[in-house]
Design an enzyme around this catalytic site. Structure first.
Site: not given
Ligand code: NAD
Length: 321
Positions: A67, A160, A226, A292
């Site tokens: 990817k 949240n 993170k 995950g």
């Molecule tokens: P998004 O920007 O739509 O949402 C971000 C979320 O994090 C919101 O709920 C926001 O309120 C919260 N947030 C932001 N700053 C924060 C802080 N300092 N403390 C606590 N909460 C906080 O993003 P998304 O697309 O929902 O993705 C969320 C996370 O998941 C990202 O870190 C992304 O990289 C990760 N992700 C992981 C995988 C995986 O396979 N593990 C896949 C996709 C996304």
């Protein structure tokens, strides 16, 4: 070569197909039949973009590829496009010829949701009734929809950092006919299953916010630095992951391992539980935690499923390449 455009993915791949693809590839990883290549992620010095590749080979599913994509923070404002952009490339493992190009944006959301869903199915208590969401962004909706299919949940609770986003998850709860309650973090003790899906760099969910017997799926931490949950919670839990190497370097376990309170050998692959070589949850009091981190093989698994469906349904675009 086959092309499956991004706009076709939603109609082709459902949550069941995503679940099956992810469960199978986790099983193949734990059996030693599939492995991920080292991840490349670069700040390219243009458009503030982070770009990279996640790839691998699954000998069991005969899926080879990568990817390519990343994060363009100005996309929405400047171009009206979503900030995360990715494309999956599949190759024929017998010849090395390119086999398919598949839109990767929705696939990423679906495979991530399927991963926490697989963990809930294999690790949560069968009698789980309350699911707690920490996070309410784009990905949270996918995680919750998939999770709700794994147990007879009766209630959704959510916290949240930005409460104005909570209606996102409330909407998913109401689609499923379930009540939703916004809580403070200590209120998470009511939950039997908790999903964390935030972009936080400091822990929010701590051990005393979690009751005995809970399953926690930590899905937001996919980068060095993170962190969503306290090291105290990691130390208390029996910890599983998609891939141990990622868990200890860029996943939620990076902090516990750096502090010396967990070692690589304390963390088990979820695929071992799927394959029956690890018993998984062993009591109703045990706290289980799934880290995950998101691996390339997940992307390849769902992309491969999409290609099959697109061919079957006659909507694959074939190009003589
Ligand atoms: P998004 O920007 O739509 O949402 C971000 C979320 O994090 C919101 O709920 C926001 O309120 C919260 N947030 C932001 N700053 C924060 C802080 N300092 N403390 C606590 N909460 C906080 O993003 P998304 O697309 O929902 O993705 C969320 C996370 O998941 C990202 O870190 C992304 O990289 C990760 N992700 C992981 C995988 C995986 O396979 N593990 C896949 C996709 C996304």
């Amino acid at each position: 070569m086959i092309i499956v455009p991004e706009k076709e993915i939603g109609a082709l791949l459902g949550r069941n197909e995503s679940y099956e693809a992810i469960e199978q590839v986790f099983a193949a990883m734990a059996a030693g039949d599939a492995y991920n290549f080292p991840v490349v992620r670069e700040a390219i010095g243009h458009a503030d973009a982070l770009y990279g590749f996640k790839g691998g080979f699954d000998r069991a599913g005969m899926t080879l590829g990568l990817k390519a994509g990343g994060y363009w923070p100005n996309n929405l404002e400047t171009h009206g496009l979503i900030n995360h952009q990715s494309t999956v490339f599949l190759f024929d493992p017998d010849t090395g010829r390119v086999k398919a190009i598949v839109g990767g944006n929705l696939l990423t959301a679906l495979r991530t949701a399927a991963a926490s869903s697989v963990s809930i199915n294999h690790l949560a208590r069968k009698d789980a009734k309350v699911i707690g969401m920490v996070g309410a962004g784009h990905q949270a909706k996918f995680q919750l929809r998939a999770a709700l299919e794994q147990r007879e949940f009766e209630k959704v609770i959510g916290w949240n950092l930005h409460p104005d986003m909570l209606p996102n998850i409330e909407e998913v709860a109401s689609e499923a006919g379930l009540p939703f309650e916004a809580v403070e973090l200590p209120g998470m003790v009511e939950a039997d299953v908790i999903i964390t899906i935030t972009s936080s760099f400091a822990p929010t969910l701590m051990s005393d916010h979690v009751s005995d017997g809970t399953h926690v799926a930590c899905m937001g931490t996919d980068t060095v630095g993170k962190q969503e949950v306290g090291v105290d919670l990691i130390n208390r839990a029996t910890v599983f992951t998609d891939e141990v190497a990622q868990s200890i370097t860029l996943g939620e376990c990076q902090h516990a391992v750096a502090s010396g309170s967990k070692t690589e050998t304390d963390i088990r692959q979820i695929g071992e539980v799927i394959n029956g070589t690890h018993p998984g949850r062993q009591s109703d009091q045990e706290v289980t935690l799934f880290d995950g981190t998101g691996v390339g093989l997940q992307d390849l698994a769902v992309a491969s499923a999409v290609v099959e469906l697109a061919v079957e349904q006659g909507i694959a675009i074939e190009v003589d390449f």
